[in-house]
Design an enzyme around this catalytic site. Structure first.
Site, PDB file in Angstrom:
ATOM      1  N   CYS A   1      36.681  32.528  31.957  1.00 42.91           N
ATOM      2  CA  CYS A   1      35.141  32.742  32.146  1.00 42.91           C
ATOM      3  C   CYS A   1      34.794  33.666  30.882  1.00 42.91           C
ATOM      4  CB  CYS A   1      34.864  33.263  33.548  1.00 42.91           C
ATOM      5  SG  CYS A   1      35.425  35.189  33.756  1.00 42.91           S
TER       6      CYS A   1
ATOM      7  N   VAL B   1      38.710  40.638  20.362  1.00 38.42           N
ATOM      8  CA  VAL B   1      39.788  40.107  20.575  1.00 38.42           C
ATOM      9  C   VAL B   1      40.025  39.320  21.753  1.00 38.42           C
ATOM     10  CG1 VAL B   1      42.430  40.134  20.495  1.00 38.42           C
ATOM     11  CG2 VAL B   1      41.228  41.684  19.048  1.00 38.42           C
TER      12      VAL B   1
ATOM     13  N   THR C   1      36.933  41.068  26.463  1.00 45.83           N
ATOM     14  CA  THR C   1      36.912  41.488  27.877  1.00 45.83           C
ATOM     15  C   THR C   1      35.689  42.403  28.234  1.00 45.83           C
ATOM     16  OG1 THR C   1      38.691  43.064  27.476  1.00 45.83           O
ATOM     17  CG2 THR C   1      39.292  40.880  28.214  1.00 45.83           C
TER      18      THR C   1
ATOM     19  N   ILE D   1      44.168  46.849  22.041  1.00 45.42           N
ATOM     20  CA  ILE D   1      44.148  48.355  22.301  1.00 45.42           C
ATOM     21  C   ILE D   1      42.897  48.868  21.378  1.00 45.42           C
ATOM     22  CG2 ILE D   1      45.551  50.628  21.426  1.00 45.42           C
ATOM     23  CD1 ILE D   1      46.857  48.608  23.445  1.00 45.42           C
TER      24      ILE D   1
ATOM     25  N   ASP E   1      41.409  54.233  30.858  1.00 44.04           N
ATOM     26  CA  ASP E   1      42.792  54.569  31.549  1.00 44.04           C
ATOM     27  C   ASP E   1      43.721  55.176  30.191  1.00 44.04           C
ATOM     28  OD1 ASP E   1      42.360  54.058  34.040  1.00 44.04           O
ATOM     29  OD2 ASP E   1      43.239  52.053  34.113  1.00 44.04           O
TER      30      ASP E   1
ATOM     31  N   ALA F   1      31.125  31.646  65.213  1.00 38.79           N
ATOM     32  CA  ALA F   1      31.549  32.219  66.474  1.00 38.79           C
ATOM     33  C   ALA F   1      32.991  31.980  66.976  1.00 38.79           C
ATOM     34  CB  ALA F   1      30.596  31.715  67.648  1.00 38.79           C
TER      35      ALA F   1
ATOM     36  N   GLU G   1      37.507  35.054  64.455  1.00 40.70           N
ATOM     37  CA  GLU G   1      37.052  36.151  64.555  1.00 40.70           C
ATOM     38  C   GLU G   1      38.080  37.225  65.344  1.00 40.70           C
ATOM     39  OE1 GLU G   1      32.422  35.994  64.849  1.00 40.70           O
ATOM     40  OE2 GLU G   1      33.536  34.547  65.961  1.00 40.70           O
TER      41      GLU G   1
END
Length: 1426
Positions: A150, A352, A355, A441, A453, A1173, A1362
């Site tokens: 995607c 690259v 993302t 990177i 991060d 249900a 359920e």
């Protein structure tokens, strides 16, 4: 291709390509110009490509994309330049005949690989995973890796080989062992996520020379989400590949390529791994085909796709291609070319993996015009290990960097690689495997996300960034100076990042990473950090000679805590420096109260917690040196122990009670082999009919407003536009609704929530429809909005006739008497939950006989509801509207009613234009528009004795319905039914109200109000325990209901197995022993705490509206002895079709393989109730059995005449005797009925009982937690299929774990002022976190009660969908138990509120200590949208 003696010869035969190509599953595809706007997923699925141009305008527009300036149009003649075609012109009318043009226009026609699914569009779910292979000439081998199709631009895989799930194996070629194993292990339920899991493991095995470890297998699945299975069967299916050597993936010595031999699929080298050596025996011993397997997976390995030889010989060339909207795509191959393009296009986007840019373009609609793929530029891909550090090219992918770090830590001195080790730990939790495989990177650095991060670590580690300008001049800047502001960096318009230099760490220099997110796997940080100190020995002391303290998530950029750094340098490393640094940090890192992202107090506390952890870690590292005077207390050591998840250990304990040939047998899901090969079709997989159009919705952007005007001129001039429709265009009634007609299909005058549908646009492609819808401009007059339950109560904003009352005994008299020795009062907030079915809402609608009939294929739990809605809005009788559903990719209640308006909206343009229309919602639109689980507010007053016996409950309960009633009244009553949970209470009074708010209408979700009611009850049970200083389990046992108990709605319990289930669970988990062990652990560990809990459940089975408890089935028997069943239920992964088929097979005493279940269709079985249900197996299996019995009764006289050798022979004999071999079966649930006006009656046919035990461990400094053990015991009678039922238990438990501990909806309300009013912030997997594989309990055991038939349902079975959901609340209360232990450390021993979900924020802020004290008081309550 002839033979080659050496691999070098193959490399020397380099072909200069003259066209862009791609191999897909071994088939060569030419990529034409003009597709730069497409993702790989769109190309594979044929989305975004106009495959059926039916007008001159279509042809002209597409031709112009590829050959601009070469056409002109006169009437019905399409004139094309001689420079393009050999003839002077071509005539076009309805179709384009010229071959070359036909290839362009119909380029997607022969792709259609719909096994690759569109789940989220942002790389967050893994449903679109494919494997990409390319030949690395530097390493001289083929590289295989999983990617998110995607996000991958189509042209980014030019010259590569893409393998989709269809290329791995299928029913005709044979199933691959991976597919066979997953199907056999019951690892596919709804099946929508299944191809993604298959491809993630396939890519791992193809890239592994030796079998991977179990840890590597689980790590490879970090980027894949499943909402159905609970992950356990998937892990079980895949772990076999880690235990036995597999010749297919072994390190086989290269052989000379002789005539007829193969290129190795793993290495790309000539070898014989494709020959029939010993693969057969290996696979056949490991993958035994099941009884009804259509394909023996053991024969598959002969058919593995080789890496295309053409791609080995092909020379990489630059690309200069285009896409719609003037988009330009470049692929330069040298840094010189990159810089020239950068000079020409200063605002160009370099990418690259796409993302970040992909999400910006697709979700944020940022219209970048020029994209440069730098993935193949050698100067940007260097990885150079030097004497003083590592030089890392800006285009190096994260996976490559991670592998390099792992390598160097084994080769360099330990003191040199402290930073490398920190990066290894941080990268482990960075996104999913598919993202790490392609993300670079440089992309991460230059995006300059404030929650990156890696950037705080680059800063802390003293990295230097090398920057090059268009003139080739290079400069260097420290990482800590590179980030200037929100997504702003120290790069001029003529500069790019060239590389990063990471120095080795020095002796006694320590670098450590920190990160806290909502979820460990594949999640963005709430706060992260990189911290470094360099110590030197001076006399008998350690002194800080250098330091860096850097944070993400606390400012608009990655932030260096400069004052803290300056404070540390020159100080002695001891407790004084710790306390001093913490004091400085409090003022060094400041967050405003309304800071974006919220959770301000939590984020500020994390800055202190991280530094404290760092101090402990460094102190522990230097322990043992003679100058160390202070050692880390043993009770503190667990605070610095990094999380390591052990391999999953699980058990499933059940008995098999066979009835006939199939009932009771653990058969695999009937569609499992279709699902593991990607051949199972879902609504959006349905090929578009000729002349088909795609639709997109025009949505409100205000929570409450009057519509003043609508300007659709922008939409009408948008590419591919075909039509736009509003309320005035609806041919029938614009009023719709489930119970009452309180909704509009298209808002006419007022909008009452963000996301309300105002109109619908149709265009030639999905993307063009969205683009046009986004250009509709609506002017509003804003009105006051109600955005919480508290707001609604204050304004008395309730839906009409929605306030309900139930009572038992005399509550007031009990409270006034001396029986109640203690009385407590309080309130409980219960959070909502997004369904997050992997397949979003989707409908394909078309007309027949020029609009006399309307047909549709829909992803819905209620085809009848679609039939009703479409009939109403078009003004057609229901007999002319047909809805079919083959299967759906998950529902959980979210497709019971809220899917119907999707079909109705699509039906309007389809009917008016007499053209097929498909409307498939993107993930964010689905979450914004279709509603969620109701949030609740419960205000309770409970009276009880000093022994803990509950005597009276007075409860006021409110749910947040949103802007329409939908099923909210039923959900409220569900919560009222279960407000006693499993407890005997003599006096009960419950008032319930349905609140009208300006949010999208909330709807059914697994449990239908029951979990909310029970969670409120378990909260006051735990509070009683704290008041009396007893365990909650003791209070529960004292108050258990039993056989003959009378509910507050007047139903009497029969065949109650609650105590039996509870006692078996208590023994199996050795509760008392574990309690002692947990208490001992908590005594010995200050900053990690464990908790346990046992929770019971009782769940009634039936629709509470009596008329809905009916079901029909049509059974046809054919002369070859096979049986076709069509019933009114929908297969959504719960195994309904499989169970019904088993019942039919046993009824006729034939093999299960002789029974086929057809799609659910309103023209086969009319007036079907929704599949909901937990009653569908009971009702539809019974209806099918009724039909079978009718046919058997007709056949009996013939059967008695003589012995028949087979069922087929008997059927043929009956046919010859003109016996009717078709029957319609019908079933109504007996002996039920509930009077809604009095609140009394028998709403349920029977109850399903269960109990669960959970043990958790929390990090009190960060709020992180993991579930160590979960044991679930359920009474499911005599299971129709125990493996399917176990799968339902596990899936429900993990989904419930998400509700109680992970999944938080954040709306634009008074609690979240940083979110636009009325908007949903958590509208995709990037911000809304369902459980991942990493959240599954380490030990996960499920046991079904033995020897307890259920006399109320077919073949003594019980409903299962359920009831297990609430069992996950054992995790919630175990977390609360652990928090109690943490609070006791600071003298806080009383009761405290804990809302669900118990996110890291709520856990950490409840664990009061010196690091939270500067920011919150002891009664702090984190904000929750309720």
């Amino acid at each position: 291709m002839g033979s080659l003696n050496k691999e070098e010869e193959m490399e020397q035969i380099v072909e200069e390509p003259n066209e862009a190509i791609l191999y897909v599953n071994g088939v060569r595809k030419v990529l034409p110009d003009g597709f730069a706007h497409l993702s790989l997923l769109e190309y594979l699925r044929d989305h975004g490509v106009n495959q059926n141009p039916r007008s001159l305008a279509d042809i002209l527009r597409i031709w112009e994309v590829f050959y601009p300036g070469t056409t002109k149009c006169t009437d019905n003649l399409f004139l094309v330049s001689k420079t393009i075609l050999s003839s002077s012109f071509m005539c076009f009318n309805r179709e384009l005949k010229q071959q070359k043009t036909n290839q362009v226009l119909f380029v997607g026609k022969d792709i259609g690989l719909t096994g690759t699914k569109h789940g989220c569009g942002e790389g967050g779910c893994g449903a679109c995973t494919v494997m990409v292979s390319h030949y690395d000439r530097k390493m001289k081998k083929c590289m295989h890796y999983a990617v998110n199709a995607c996000l991958a631009p189509l042209y980014s895989v030019e010259g590569m080989h893409v393998i989709t799930v269809e290329g791995v194996g299928n029913r005709k070629r044979g199933l691959h062992p991976i597919q066979e194993s997953l199907a056999h292990s019951h690892g596919s339920q709804c099946g929508f996520c299944t191809p993604g899991f298959i491809m993630s493991l396939y890519a791992l095995l193809r890239s592994s020379k030796t079998p991977p470890t179990e840890e590597q297998i689980e790590e490879s699945l970090a980027g894949n989400l499943c909402r159905c299975t609970g992950y356990r069967p998937i892990v079980d299916a895949f772990r076999v590949f880690s235990k036995t050597s597999d010749a297919l993936y072994a390190d086989i010595t290269s052989l000379n390529l002789q005539e007829g031999e193969f290129i190795c699929p793993s290495t790309g080298k000539p070898c014989s791994c494709g020959s029939k050596t010993n693969d057969q025996s290996i696979c056949s011993t490991r993958y035994e085909p099941s009884s009804y397997s259509e394909v023996d997976g053991s024969t598959y390995t002969d058919k593995e796709f080789i890496f295309p030889p053409e791609l080995l010989r092909r020379k990489l060339t630059p690309l200069n291609l285009s896409g719609l909207g003037g988009l330009k795509w470049y692929r330069p191959l040298t840094i010189k070319d990159v810089l020239e393009l950068k000079e020409k296009y200063p605002n160009v986007k370099l990418l690259v993996g796409n993302t970040e840019v992909g999400i910006e373009m697709r979700l944020k609609r940022i219209p970048y015009q020029v994209l440069i793929s730098v993935a193949h530029v050698p100067e940007l891909n260097i990885l150079n290990v030097k004497d003083d550090g590592i030089e890392i090219g800006a285009a190096v992918r994260l996976t490559e960097l991670l592998n390099l770090f792992r390598e160097v830590v084994t080769q360099r001195s330990a003191h040199e690689t402290s930073a490398c080790k920190a990066f290894i730990e941080q990268l482990k939790w960075f996104a999913g495997t598919q993202i790490r495989n392609v993300a670079s990177i440089g992309g991460n650095v230059c995006t300059a996300s404030p929650i990156s991060d890696l950037n705080p670590l680059w800063m802390a580690a003293g990295a230097k960034f090398r920057i090059i300008n268009c003139n080739g001049n290079i400069r260097t800047t420290p990482a800590e100076n590179f980030f200037l502001g929100y997504r702003k960096v120290d790069l001029n318009s003529n500069e790019i990042l060239l590389s990063i230099f990471l120095p080795w760490t020095r002796p006694f220099e320590y670098v450590k990473e920190f990160k806290q997110a909502h979820r460990r796997d594949d999640d963005i940080a709430i706060v992260n950090a990189g911290i470094r100190v360099c110590l030197e020995e001076k006399g008998e002391e350690w002194v800080v000679s250098d330091a860096s303290v850097d944070y993400g998530g606390v400012a608009p950029l990655s932030l260096c805590a400069i004052k803290t750094k300056e404070f540390l340098i020159g100080k002695k490393w001891n407790q004084d420096v710790l306390h001093g640094a913490l004091n400085v940090l409090r003022t060094d890192i400041m967050l405003k109260e309304d800071a974006p992202g919220g959770m301000v107090e939590f984020r500020r506390s994390l800055t202190l917690s991280f530094f404290f952890k760092f101090f402990l870690w460094v102190s522990h590292q230097i322990e043992g040196y003679k100058s160390i005077k202070e050692s880390v207390p043993l009770s503190y050591l667990s605070a610095i122990k990094s999380f390591h998840r052990p391999p999953l250990v699980a058990s499933q304990d059940y008995e098999i009670r066979k009835h006939g040939t199939s009932v009771g047998s653990p058969e695999v899901h009937l569609s499992s082999r279709l699902q593991v090969t990607g051949e199972a079709e879902y609504t959006d997989d349905t090929p578009m009919p000729p002349n088909g159009l795609h639709a997109a919705l025009v949505l409100s952007k205000k929570p409450h407003a009057r519509i003043l005007s609508i300007d659709d001129s922008g939409a009408k001039s948008s590419p591919g536009f075909a039509g736009i429709f509003f309320a005035k265009d609806v041919p029938g009634s614009n009023k719709i609704g489930v119970i009452v007609l309180d909704e509009e299909l298209f808002a006419s005058e007022f909008v009452t929530c963000v996301g309300q549908v105002i109109g619908i646009v149709v265009a030639d492609t999905h993307e063009n429809a969205k683009l046009a819808a986004g250009k509709v401009h609506v002017e509003y007059e804003e009105l006051p909005a109600i955005l919480s339950i508290e707001d609604a109560i204050g304004a008395k904003s309730f839906h009409p006739d929605s306030q309900k009352f139930m009572r038992k005994g005399d509550v007031d008299l009990c409270f006034q008497s001396d029986q109640c020795e203690k009385i407590i009062e309080g309130k409980v907030q219960v959070g909502g939950q997004e369904h997050f079915y992997l397949e979003t809402q989707s409908s394909l609608v078309w007309t027949m006989d020029s609009g006399n009939e309307v047909h549709m294929i829909s992803s819905t739990q209620s085809p009848r509801k679609h039939q009703v809605y479409v009939s109403r809005v078009l003004g057609l009788p229901m007999s002319k509207v047909v809805c079919k559903t083959k299967r759906i990719g998950g529902g959980f209640g979210g497709k019971e009613t809220r899917s119907a308006f999707i079909a109705a909206a699509a039906a309007v343009p389809s009917y008016l234009m007499n053209r097929p229309v498909k409307l498939t919602l993107d993930r964010d639109i689905d979450m914004i528009t279709s509603g969620q689980r109701h949030s609740f507010l419960g205000q309770y007053k409970v009276g009880f004795t000093n022994k803990g016996k509950v005597l009276a409950l007075d409860l006021q309960i409110y749910n947040n319905a949103g802007n329409s009633l939908d099923l909210s009244l039923g959900v409220l009553l569900g919560a009222m039914f279960y407000s006693d949970s499993v407890y005997e209470i003599p006096n009960v009074r419950i008032f319930g109200s349905v609140c009208f708010t300006n949010f999208p209408s909330n709807t059914a979700f697994r449990g239908f109000g029951g979990p909310q009611g029970m969670l409120i009850a378990e909260n006051w049970i735990q509070r009683i325990a704290l008041e009396l200083k007893k365990s909650p389990e003791q209070i529960r046992e004292i108050n258990f209901q039993g056989e003959g108990s009378i509910m507050h709605y007047d139903q009497q319990l029969e065949h109650c197995t609650l105590a039996q289930v509870w006692n078996e669970l208590k023994v199996s988990c050795d509760f008392l022993k574990v309690r002692e062990e947990v208490d001992e652990f908590n005594l010995q560990n200050r900053w990690k705490k464990r908790g346990i809990a046992m929770i019971p459940t009782k769940f009634g089975i039936s629709f509470t509206h009596k008329f809905m408890n009916q079901a029909g089935a049509l059974v046809n028997v054919y002369t070859d002895g096979t049986v076709l069943v069509t019933h009114g239920g929908v297969e959504m992964g719960q195994g309904l079709h499989t169970k019904v088929a088993q019942v039919a097979a046993s009824a006729f005493n034939i093999p299960l393989s002789s029974v086929f279940i057809s799609d659910t269709s309103t023209d086969k079985v009319p007036n079907a109730s929704p599949t909901a249900a937990s009653v569908s197996s009971d009702m539809y299996a019974a209806a099918a059995l009724d039909a079978c019995e009718q046919i058997k009764a007709r056949m009996e006289p013939i059967a008695l005449q003589r012995n028949f050798s087979s069922f087929a022979e008997l059927v043929t004999a009956c046919y010859l005797e003109r016996i009717d071999l078709s029957a319609h079966g019908f079933y109504i649930t007996p002996d039920i009925g509930f009077d809604w006006s009095t609140g009394k009656g028998k709403p349920f046919s029977y109850y399903t009982y269960g109990a669960a035990f959970a043990e958790v461990e929390i990090d009190t400094l960060t709020g992180d937690f993991h579930t160590r053990t979960a044991n679930v015991h359920m009474d499911l009678g005599y299971s129709l299929n125990p493996e399917i039922d176990v799968g339902q238990v596990e899936g429900a438990f993990i989904q419930g774990l998400g509700w109680v501990a992970l999944e938080e909806l954040k709306w634009g309300d008074a609690s979240h002022k940083w979110v636009p009013s009325g908007c949903l912030y958590t509208c995709g997997p990037g911000s809304y976190k369902i459980p991942s594989l990493n959240d599954v309990p380490f030990k996960f055991n499920v046991s079904l009660l033995k020897g307890n038939p259920n006399v109320k349902a077919i073949h003594s079975s019980k409903g299962v969908g359920e009831p297990p959901f609430f069992m996950a609340s054992s995790v919630f209360f175990a977390i609360k138990d652990a928090i109690l232990a943490a609070r006791a450390e600071t003298g806080h021993t009383g009761w405290f509120p804990l809302d669900n979900p118990a996110t890291p924020e709520r856990i950490r802020m409840a664990c009061l200590d010196e690091f939270t004290a500067p920011f919150v008081s002891s009664d702090f309550h984190p904000k929750l949208s309720v």
